[in-house]
Design an enzyme around this catalytic site. Structure first.
Site, mmCIF file in Angstrom:
data_model
loop_
_atom_site.group_PDB
_atom_site.id
_atom_site.type_symbol
_atom_site.label_atom_id
_atom_site.label_comp_id
_atom_site.label_asym_id
_atom_site.label_seq_id
_atom_site.Cartn_x
_atom_site.Cartn_y
_atom_site.Cartn_z
ATOM 1 C CD GLU A 20 1.397 -1.216 -4.285
ATOM 2 O OE1 GLU A 20 1.526 0.026 -4.441
ATOM 3 O OE2 GLU A 20 1.771 -1.810 -3.255
ATOM 4 C CB THR A 64 5.390 -4.251 -4.997
ATOM 5 O OG1 THR A 64 5.199 -5.673 -4.972
ATOM 6 C CG2 THR A 64 4.097 -3.562 -4.608
ATOM 7 C CB ALA A 98 13.634 -5.385 0.593
ATOM 8 C CG ASP A 156 10.899 -0.663 3.298
ATOM 9 O OD1 ASP A 156 10.929 0.527 3.663
ATOM 10 O OD2 ASP A 156 9.857 -1.254 2.963
ATOM 11 C CG ASP A 164 7.761 12.185 5.982
ATOM 12 O OD1 ASP A 164 8.697 11.428 5.675
ATOM 13 O OD2 ASP A 164 6.575 11.935 5.725
#
Length: 310
Positions: A29, A60, A63, A121, A172
């Site tokens: 990543e 990635t 936000a 997020d 979860d």
């Protein structure tokens, strides 16, 4: 067997990584660079890790879509200029369904066939997550929406120590099952530091009826203070023994890197002993630690293909 006998047995046994056969698959990543210097570092890392033949490399997504353009540019360049399978992160934050669908369509048109679908997020630290008006309410809905657009390969996130917003581990796991049932191919876990954390989670997921591939996310500790901050935000437990091992190394980056590589490699070795054969590395755009760990796991560069002369 006494403790002395056990220590003697270990001392005469094969080296720690002697039983690792190289029969593993890895992925890496990265995050989109902000400056020319960071972009240079990123592409050096991609070029270093590419010969290891990763299943895919992911990029990635900030936000609130704050890195949308840079993420798209990076993923498109990987797809265009390298033999690697590029996976683009996509979140539900601060965008309508139509806007998110448009981004996914751009990825498809760029040749990207793999999406890491995340709720995301809140764009401002400390706020509670709120679904954007007209947006996808969660990652399961995003997965279902992507499935309607194109036959993407879709990865989602999993949380061995429970997502901070989940009321309990059972809820979860239920959320993870909804993402898998919506069409996700696999789940990549948040980073953790002890193998038992993953093994307990794997058992709990199986008991909850989750049979998709669970890939452990590995975070080599490049900066202990930074890892403490990240762990606090995502609910990851940092073992007390880690503080002792990194104590006094702030001014010794080379020594710190050796310790970090040793810890992460040992975590991978113990996961391997427990049957894990797939690893996802959070590289932070640096290749050295991930490359060293892969080497210890038996992964070697694949020689470039040679075109036969006419």
């Amino acid at each position: 067997m006494t403790r002395a006998e056990e220590e003697a047995r270990r001392a005469s046994s094969p080296p720690l990584f002697a039983d690792v056969q190289g029969d593993v698959a890895v992925s890496f990543e990265f995050f989109p660079p902000k400056t020319e210097k960071m972009e240079e570092t990123l592409w050096e890392s991609i070029q270093t890790l590419s010969p290891l033949g990763p299943r895919f490399v992911s990029v990635t997504y900030g936000a609130g879509g704050t890195t949308r353009e840079r993420t798209h540019a990076t993923v498109a360049r990987i797809a265009r200029e390298t033999p690697l399978a590029a996976a683009a992160h996509l979140t539900c934050v601060e965008a309508t369904r139509e806007e998110i669908d448009a981004v996914a369509e751009e990825y498809w048109a760029s040749g990207v066939r793999h999406i890491v679908a995340l709720r995301g997020d809140p764009p401002r630290a400390g706020e509670k997550y709120r679904t954007h008006p007209g947006g996808y309410e969660n990652a399961a809905a995003l997965v279902a929406g992507l499935r309607k657009l194109h036959p993407f390969e879709i990865s989602v996130a999993a949380y061995p120590e429970c997502h901070p917003d989940s009321p309990d581990p059972a809820a979860d796991l239920d959320n993870l099952k909804r993402k898998i049932d919506a069409g996700a191919s696999r789940a990549i876990t948040q980073f953790f530091f002890e193998p038992e954390t993953f093994f307990r989670f794997r058992d709990a997921a199986a008991a909850a009826g989750i049979d998709a591939e669970l890939v452990p996310g590995i975070m080599p500790v490049m900066n202990y203070a930074s890892v403490l901050r990240m762990s606090g935000m995502c609910g990851t437990a940092v073992p007390a023994w880690m503080a002792h091992l990194f104590e006094g190394l702030d001014d010794h980056p080379a020594a710190r890197q050796l310790v970090a590589a040793t810890l992460a490699a040992e975590l991978c070795r113990r996961l391997y002993a427990g049957g894990v054969r797939d690893f996802h590395f959070y590289t932070l755009n640096r290749a050295e630690l991930s490359y060293a760990i892969c080497h210890l796991l038996g992964i070697r560069p694949t020689p470039p293909a040679h075109v036969a002369a006419a």
